[in-house]
Scaffold this motif. Structure first.
Motif, mmCIF file in Angstrom:
data_model
loop_
_atom_site.group_PDB
_atom_site.id
_atom_site.type_symbol
_atom_site.label_atom_id
_atom_site.label_comp_id
_atom_site.label_asym_id
_atom_site.label_seq_id
_atom_site.Cartn_x
_atom_site.Cartn_y
_atom_site.Cartn_z
ATOM 1 N N ARG A 470 0.839 -1.213 0.000
ATOM 2 C CA ARG A 470 0.000 0.000 0.000
ATOM 3 C C ARG A 470 0.869 1.256 0.000
ATOM 4 N N THR A 471 1.929 1.224 0.804
ATOM 5 C CA THR A 471 2.805 2.406 0.878
ATOM 6 C C THR A 471 3.465 2.662 -0.482
ATOM 7 N N ILE A 472 3.984 1.589 -1.094
ATOM 8 C CA ILE A 472 4.654 1.770 -2.396
ATOM 9 C C ILE A 472 3.666 2.353 -3.414
ATOM 10 N N LEU A 473 2.486 1.751 -3.469
ATOM 11 C CA LEU A 473 1.510 2.195 -4.463
ATOM 12 C C LEU A 473 1.074 3.639 -4.190
ATOM 13 N N GLU A 474 0.893 3.973 -2.923
ATOM 14 C CA GLU A 474 0.433 5.321 -2.604
ATOM 15 C C GLU A 474 1.508 6.352 -2.957
ATOM 16 N N GLN A 475 2.760 5.997 -2.697
ATOM 17 C CA GLN A 475 3.840 6.942 -3.044
ATOM 18 C C GLN A 475 3.883 7.171 -4.561
ATOM 19 N N ARG A 476 3.719 6.084 -5.293
ATOM 20 C CA ARG A 476 3.742 6.211 -6.756
ATOM 21 C C ARG A 476 2.583 7.071 -7.244
ATOM 22 N N ARG A 477 1.439 6.811 -6.657
ATOM 23 C CA ARG A 477 0.241 7.542 -7.078
ATOM 24 C C ARG A 477 0.436 9.050 -6.846
ATOM 25 N N MET A 478 0.965 9.387 -5.696
ATOM 26 C CA MET A 478 1.195 10.800 -5.376
ATOM 27 C C MET A 478 2.237 11.395 -6.326
ATOM 28 N N PHE A 479 3.263 10.615 -6.616
ATOM 29 C CA PHE A 479 4.335 11.095 -7.492
ATOM 30 C C PHE A 479 3.772 11.441 -8.872
ATOM 31 N N LEU A 480 2.938 10.532 -9.412
ATOM 32 C CA LEU A 480 2.366 10.767 -10.741
ATOM 33 C C LEU A 480 1.436 11.978 -10.727
ATOM 34 N N ALA A 481 0.622 12.068 -9.673
ATOM 35 C CA ALA A 481 -0.325 13.198 -9.593
ATOM 36 C C ALA A 481 0.438 14.522 -9.541
ATOM 37 N N GLN A 482 1.514 14.540 -8.738
ATOM 38 C CA GLN A 482 2.280 15.790 -8.628
ATOM 39 C C GLN A 482 2.989 16.113 -9.940
ATOM 40 N N ALA A 483 3.528 15.075 -10.579
ATOM 41 C CA ALA A 483 4.224 15.298 -11.862
ATOM 42 C C ALA A 483 3.230 15.836 -12.897
ATOM 43 N N ALA A 484 2.033 15.244 -12.927
ATOM 44 C CA ALA A 484 1.026 15.707 -13.895
ATOM 45 C C ALA A 484 0.637 17.150 -13.595
ATOM 46 N N GLY A 485 0.536 17.470 -12.313
ATOM 47 C CA GLY A 485 0.164 18.834 -11.915
ATOM 48 C C GLY A 485 1.179 19.867 -12.383
ATOM 49 N N ARG A 486 2.401 19.438 -12.588
ATOM 50 C CA ARG A 486 3.435 20.382 -13.053
ATOM 51 C C ARG A 486 3.470 20.520 -14.571
ATOM 52 N N MET A 487 2.749 19.655 -15.276
ATOM 53 C CA MET A 487 2.724 19.766 -16.743
ATOM 54 C C MET A 487 1.906 20.992 -17.154
ATOM 55 N N PRO A 488 2.236 21.575 -18.301
ATOM 56 C CA PRO A 488 1.396 22.681 -18.774
ATOM 57 C C PRO A 488 0.030 22.180 -19.235
ATOM 58 N N ALA A 489 -0.953 23.080 -19.258
ATOM 59 C CA ALA A 489 -2.250 22.720 -19.830
ATOM 60 C C ALA A 489 -2.033 22.365 -21.301
ATOM 61 N N HIS A 490 -2.811 21.411 -21.787
ATOM 62 C CA HIS A 490 -2.690 20.972 -23.181
ATOM 63 C C HIS A 490 -2.848 22.182 -24.128
ATOM 64 N N ASP A 491 -3.862 23.030 -23.875
ATOM 65 C CA ASP A 491 -4.075 24.242 -24.704
ATOM 66 C C ASP A 491 -2.815 25.105 -24.746
ATOM 67 N N TYR A 492 -2.269 25.298 -23.551
ATOM 68 C CA TYR A 492 -1.119 26.198 -23.445
ATOM 69 C C TYR A 492 0.078 25.608 -24.197
ATOM 70 N N PHE A 493 0.279 24.298 -24.013
ATOM 71 C CA PHE A 493 1.401 23.646 -24.688
ATOM 72 C C PHE A 493 1.284 23.843 -26.204
ATOM 73 N N ILE A 494 0.064 23.665 -26.710
ATOM 74 C CA ILE A 494 -0.143 23.814 -28.162
ATOM 75 C C ILE A 494 0.066 25.270 -28.585
#
Ligand SMILES: Cc1cc2nc3c(=O)[nH]c(=O)nc-3n(C[C@H](O)[C@H](O)[C@H](O)COP(=O)(O)OP(=O)(O)OC[C@H]3O[C@@H](n4cnc5c(N)ncnc54)[C@H](O)[C@@H]3O)c2cc1C
Length: 504
Positions: A470-494
């Motif tokens: 559970r700990t491993i999976l939760e850490q991964r889940r948080m990591f992906l969510a935070q990484a995605a949050g740092r991506m630009p909006a698709h509109d903006y990227f385009i």
């Protein structure tokens, strides 16, 4: 020089839709100019099918190979980026899941993450498996950045494109012509066969113009003029497994933020697609005419638009299946002339690419050869069948109650798929065969996404303490969510990298 001593092989590509121009571009790229001449014949009057706006990541590889600059390509085709497909109401109404271009992370203790997810799913609440998909972490937030801009597990995904099919055909034409492909305008009215060899010798166009060739690539769309009509190669009809045989398509004005994914929503007698482009949205309703009239299908399509309707709906008819053989004599069919599977996983352009690449691989000398043709046909047939099974898997365990869905839920499955599902059910693994386009993570996302949970998972998953997993999976889940949050909006990227408006 004519005859067998001539050094240059004359390739004639009949048809100038995506299939014709992709094939011509691939041939021109790979075949040395002194060994091959390439003519493409197309008829503006007949036109192209003009649908086919969502792709899979393989297209990026083709673009790279052909030296296409991604921002130019996306801007020229009114394109957007695609991280996968969101499935709505598949399995049962109210269900949502995502087939992303990526997996669910690295193995944990030597086992795929979904095995651990299956174990935890049995014992207690756990977020949906999609939470461990980087494409979905980004897609659900309408964000996009290419994997090379990301780090670690957040970089382990790929992406594809959505584009305007008509602009894409024009883009490909410019590319192929720049590589030396000669285009001839005109309607093919006849294909002549050599009386002795049975090989096609030339095409005759309306007005009498004659085009001689050594190899003919049939890219004439559903007409299948050369392989189907001239050579009479039969068609294998797969409607017993895939009952949808019609589509209605309509563009609508762009509404809201650009989603970096295609949406496929199940409907009572089929499903609808939603494909976001920079300036408009492509919509379509794929349905089974046995269960729904055309008028009703169009009405359902129009009711569900999220922008203003921009044109009259177009109706298209098709028979799911493939030609018995793709290469016969000196004719090879690519694209709709070779076969068609409904566009649920956007696989048609992929099949064009792999078919054209296979021509280069199995016809290096430009001389037809029975053994090479047999191998080409064997591989291409397998590729079609694997994709067919994957598409059927979206239907065949549905718990929806409308007549179409009840019928597909009880039909006999192709043996290859029945075996896969039996293994899945027993242990949560998906056996993969030769020439699979979709790897295990894709199958897992469709099966678990639809709530098709196996009876058992791999018992090795039970070896790790539950709290540790559970700990491993939760850490991964948080990591992906935070990484995605740092991506630009698709509109903006385009808007920053490949805006179609900048090109206009
Ligand atoms: C409803 C629907 C949705 C789809 N969505 C997707 C998708 O999202 N993603 C995807 O990858 N694929 C999709 N496809 C498939 C995709 O549209 C096709 O694979 C792709 O456009 C290639 O088509 P084609 O070139 O084989 O045929 P066409 O575009 O029909 O081209 C045929 C060519 O042959 C020429 N021709 C025909 N007869 C003659 C003649 N007598 N003389 C001269 N020229 C002739 C025509 O002028 C034209 O140039 C979809 C298909 C359908 C039906």
């Amino acid at each position: 020089m004519n005859g067998p001593d001539r050094k240059t092989t004359r390739y004639v590509v009949a048809g100038g839709g995506s299939a014709g121009w992709i094939t011509a571009a691939i041939l021109a790229h790979f075949l040395p100019p002194d060994a091959a001449s390439i003519i493409l014949v197309e008829s503006e009057e007949i036109g192209i099918i003009g649908v086919g706006e969502a792709t899979v990541p393989l297209l990026g590889q083709l673009n790279a190979l052909l030296g296409i600059h991604e921002p130019d390509f996306v801007a020229a085709t009114n394109g957007t980026f695609k991280l996968g497909i969101e499935f709505v109401d598949w399995g049962e109404k109210g269900n949502r899941h995502f087939h992303g271009f990526g997996d669910f992370g690295e193995d944990i203790d030597g086992l795929a993450p979904h095995q651990h997810w299956l174990r935890l799913n049995k014992t207690g609440a756990i977020p949906p498996l999609g939470e461990w998909s980087m494409p979905w972490a980004a897609g659900r937030r309408d964000r996009f950045a290419p994997p090379q801009a990301m780090k670690g597990e957040a970089a382990q995904f790929s992406y594809a494109y959505h584009f305007d099919a008509a602009l894409y055909a024009g883009f490909l034409r410019r590319l192929a012509e720049a590589k030396g492909v000669k285009r001839v305008e005109g309607r093919i009215i006849d294909a002549e066969r050599d009386g002795e060899t049975g090989l096609v010798s030339h095409l005759t166009l309306d007005g009498g113009h004659r085009i001689d060739g050594d190899i003919f690539v049939d890219c004439t769309g559903f007409a299948s003029l050369l392989l189907g009509k001239t050579l009479g190669v039969p068609y294998r009809d797969w409607s017993e497994w895939l009952p949808c045989d019609r589509a209605a398509a309509v563009p609508s004005s762009r509404a809201g933020r650009l989603t970096p994914f295609t949406r496929a929503t199940a409907l009572p007698a089929g499903w609808r697609w939603r494909i976001p482009l920079q300036s408009r949205t492509g919509n379509g309703h794929v349905y089974a005419s046995r269960f729904l009239s055309d008028d009703e299908a169009v009405a359902q399509l129009l009711t569900g638009l999220d922008g203003e309707q921009l044109a009259e709906p177009r109706l298209l008819r098709f028979t799911p299946g493939r030609r018995d053989r793709f290469w016969e004599g000196n004719v090879i069919a690519i694209g709709l002339a070779a076969g068609f599977l409904e566009p649920l996983e956007s696989t048609a352009i992929q099949l064009i690419q792999t078919g054209a690449a296979r021509i280069v691989e199995y016809l290096p000398s430009g001389r037809p050869d029975a053994a090479l043709a047999a191998e080409y046909n064997r591989q291409t047939a397998l590729e079609y069948e694997r994709i067919r099974d994957f598409i059927i898997a979206h239907y065949c365990r549905s718990r929806r109650t409308e007549p179409l869905w009840r019928e597909v839920a009880t039909m006999d499955l192709p043996e290859t798929l029945a075996h896969k599902l039996a293994v899945w059910s027993a242990c949560g693994r998906v056996p993969l065969y030769e020439l699979e386009s979709h790897q295990e993570a894709s199958w897992v996302s469709i099966l678990i996404g639809q709530g098709i949970i196996p009876n058992s998972h791999n018992p090795r998953a039970d070896a790790l303490p539950e709290s540790k997993v559970r700990t491993i999976l939760e850490q991964r889940r948080m990591f992906l969510a935070q990484a995605a949050g740092r991506m630009p909006a698709h509109d903006y990227f385009i808007s920053r990298t490949c805006s179609a408006r900048e090109m206009a």
